[in-house]
Design a protein around this motif. Structure first.
Motif, short mmCIF file in Angstrom:
data_model
loop_
_atom_site.label_atom_id
_atom_site.label_comp_id
_atom_site.label_asym_id
_atom_site.label_seq_id
_atom_site.Cartn_x
_atom_site.Cartn_y
_atom_site.Cartn_z
N SER A 9 0.89 -1.19 0.11
CA SER A 9 -0.07 0.19 -0.11
C SER A 9 1.01 1.18 -0.10
O SER A 9 0.38 2.32 -0.59
CB SER A 9 -1.13 -0.11 1.22
N GLU A 10 2.06 1.25 0.74
CA GLU A 10 3.05 2.41 0.60
C GLU A 10 3.40 2.50 -0.89
O GLU A 10 3.31 3.71 -1.42
CB GLU A 10 4.22 2.27 1.31
N VAL B 61 0.78 4.17 -2.68
CA VAL B 61 0.48 5.80 -2.45
C VAL B 61 1.61 6.50 -3.40
O VAL B 61 1.31 7.47 -3.87
CB VAL B 61 1.03 5.99 -1.11
N PHE C 35 -4.17 -0.33 -1.12
CA PHE C 35 -4.07 0.83 -0.31
C PHE C 35 -5.25 1.42 0.28
O PHE C 35 -5.46 1.43 1.54
CB PHE C 35 -3.58 2.26 -1.17
N ASP D 49 -2.19 8.96 6.39
CA ASP D 49 -1.30 7.67 6.34
C ASP D 49 -0.05 8.14 6.68
O ASP D 49 0.72 7.38 7.53
CB ASP D 49 -1.55 6.95 5.11
#
Lengths: 435, 435
Positions: A59-60, A63, A283, A352
């Motif tokens: 998910s990082e 982003v 994400f 986040d």
């Protein structure tokens, strides 16, 4: 159970898509559905999904890719031509939510909610979450009402693009100041250094890319998306490593660079499956997974209500004020204000980032998600109200920004149709060969 | 340093692409370049990259997607029509390397190389690594020589596709037997259960997919690749969870199912950027990273040499024998044998799986990688030798398999050109609007 991640991804893909389809049927963006999917599957509800290391890391990366794509969609040249209206609306629409949001947080950031670290920075950070407008749902609604190609529509588009950039600058300042523990002067110098580096490095990269583009022509097109991705990853890494600036800012700047190449649309079209097949669903779902509902006591519910009200009102007042300063009639100011209320991906990404840097107590992830869902639901309703009684198409205006957006959508549809048509044609010629 | 993975990915992308371009310039496939990139950047050489959890997990997902794509590229209907020549060549070409490879391993799998676990299974496993042919380099070479549309070319294509399937069946048997610790009967029953489940589940999924395809038409095409990916992930997960069968077999079967839908080519084209932008480079590089060169003493060098010789000779003899059994002239038997020598992705994937299941001592990763590189280099040289003196195009033959391969390449090129042309057209109309 080393293969359990396969089930996780399958669950995330199917649930975000299903709920996304449901929400898009009731005129809400698919983001809301994807968030809710994460909430339902996560510990807050069913508990089928946990925030594993794998999901967190993917998910990082998601982003990074979302911000890179956002950068690719931002045409700086055209933004410059839209004049001061967009800039003023964006500026007021960033400063008012930033100030009021930080003020509200100051009231709550104590007692049971106190969190280790610099309290002032945490308060400003909560304001930063409120700064970035998500324009997609406004664009959809205005288009449906036939009001996108108007002065109001055009100003909203320009302002939303500019306030993304302003919001990211706020984020840069807050995260750099909070993380370092060194003096403000050095941090500001580092940020200045980053923007210098980004400008020079970006220009050089652009020159190199264009030279290579010319040299290669249309041969082996795959290497262009790969090179663009390498630029994005390197910019993100160097932003953190050399300047202490958030990696997503680096990704966004890399996107701005690529937007100026002739291969921009082609590259974007290749990143799209990477996003929708893997990175974006993971994400959004992992944002939902991280929400800690069990801790939602009375105080946090109160905060949620106030925070949502502040989110709506500050954008309405701030952007309306900016429009007023440009001498627009009050009716148009209200319309612009309502069009800027919506929040989305960028607010989530900022939140986040804040949790990763200990600038945001995870207790507040619930209120932020709820605020985003509420703003998203409210925006089309508000817009329909404030445009009531006006005939569509009576103030049409030529606008490059609107053209760009419509062209991009058209490109996606056309290119998908082309692919599909080519596919069927080959299928047929194959069957014909057999007979 | 939570952002260090960004640099890792950037390094992998740029180095695999650069070395891939270099190797493709000297007529070697890009896989070899990507492997060498991993070797150079990994602990075996420069030490810039380590096998982090993130890279390992992403490369596992990469394997799943590679096998899924391989499945999508396999048309069972057309394979059935190619007759017994392909089947016999594949069968002998699997059994001979399997047996001889296992025998060679039995000689070395003792003393300093002894490894905890079932020695017999480890030996058979090493044979399994040798079973799967990689046909891409043969196809390239034959095409260049104008010999692809011949009986020899067609038999090689069919046999290579079938021996992938046979090799995967071997892998299923070996890994299931080794992992479980239960009786052979139960394991065989489970494997039978899996193939039953795969057949029934696959047919049901295909029916459901086709019904949905008909119902949706050309609207919102994105959901088809997503659904296909969900099927792939679920099949992989259930293969491991319910039947103790390797996840990649499940992914391959899911690919076979999707290959029968009319959206197969469209779906494949959407998986392609996901592969080449992220998953495949990370997979090949991490194979290179895992190679442990410091342990390469005299014995392992001897094994490497013998293993490579066995790899080349067993395919040559095995496949040649198969062709002879079909009554082909000796010259053609030798040509087919040489065309089947090449190894590639599937051998790497099998080896990787073996290391994960403790069926393969990591010491042997070096020999396997070297064997693959050697076979790849040898194949075009051997092919050019054995076709010497023959005029091209004197034995042309109509073949659906060859058509399929050429059609797929054409599709990729055409669709990319279409995208790029559409992109330029829009750029121009935009500039025209401005003037």
């Amino acid at each position: 159970m080393s293969y359990h991640y396969l089930l996780d991804i399958a669950l995330i893909l199917i649930s975000t898509k299903l709920l996304g389809l449901l929400t898009s049927r009731i005129q809400l963006p698919q983001v809301v559905g994807a968030l809710v999917a994460g909430l339902i599957l996560g510990p807050a509800c069913l508990g089928w999904l946990q925030a594993t290391d794998f999901l967190t890391q993917v998910s990082e990366l998601g982003v990074i890719v979302i911000m890179f794509t956002a950068g690719m969609g931002t045409d700086l040249k055209e933004l410059r031509q839209t004049g001061k209206a967009g800039l003023l609306v964006a500026l007021c629409g960033v400063l008012v939510p930033l100030g009021v949001g930080a003020g509200l947080m100051a009231l709550f950031n104590q007692g049971e909610f106190s969190y280790p670290g610099d309290t002032l920075m945490q308060n400003i950070f909560m304001g930063t979450v409120l700064t970035a407008t998500s324009v997609s749902i406004t664009v959809e609604t205005l288009k449906e009402m036939g009001r996108l190609s108007t002065k109001v529509g055009n100003t909203i588009l320009a302002a939303a693009l500019i306030d993304d950039i302003l919001g990211l600058i706020c984020l840069t300042l807050v995260t750099s100041l909070a993380g370092s523990g060194v003096s403000v002067g050095i941090v500001l110098l580092k940020i200045l250094g980053f923007f210098l580096f980004a400008a020079v490095g970006g220009l050089l990269a652009l020159k190199a890319f264009k030279w290579y583009e010319k040299r290669m022509g249309e041969r082996d097109l795959h290497r262009f998306p790969i090179l663009a991705f390498v630029l994005c990853l390197l910019m993100s890494y160097l932003a953190e490593e050399l300047f202490g600036v958030a990696d997503i800012i680096g990704a966004f700047v890399a996107g701005l660079v690529i937007a100026n190449t002739t291969k921009a649309k082609y590259i974007e079209s290749k990143f799209s499956p990477l996003s929708y097949l893997l990175l974006t669903p993971i994400f959004f779902a992992s944002i939902g997974i991280k929400v800690t509902l069990p801790h939602m006591d009375a105080m946090i519910l109160l905060f949620t209500v106030l925070f949502s009200v502040v989110a709506v009102l500050t954008k309405l007042v701030g952007c309306g004020l900016g429009a007023k300063l440009c001498g627009m009639p009050t009716r148009q100011c209200v319309q612009i204000g309502c069009g800027m209320v919506c929040r989305g991906e960028v607010a989530l990404i900022v939140a986040d980032k804040g949790m990763a840097l200990n600038l945001l107590n995870p207790v507040f992830s619930g209120p932020i998600v709820i605020m985003i869902v509420l703003c998203t639901v409210l925006t089309p309703i508000l817009l329909k109200l404030v445009f009531k009684g006006e005939k569509p198409y009576d103030t049409l205006e030529q606008s490059n920004l609107v053209d760009s957006i419509e062209m991009k959508e058209q490109y996606n549809i056309v290119s998908d149709r082309l692919l599909q048509a080519e596919c069927s044609r080959m299928e047929q010629s194959k069957n014909k060969n057999k007979k």
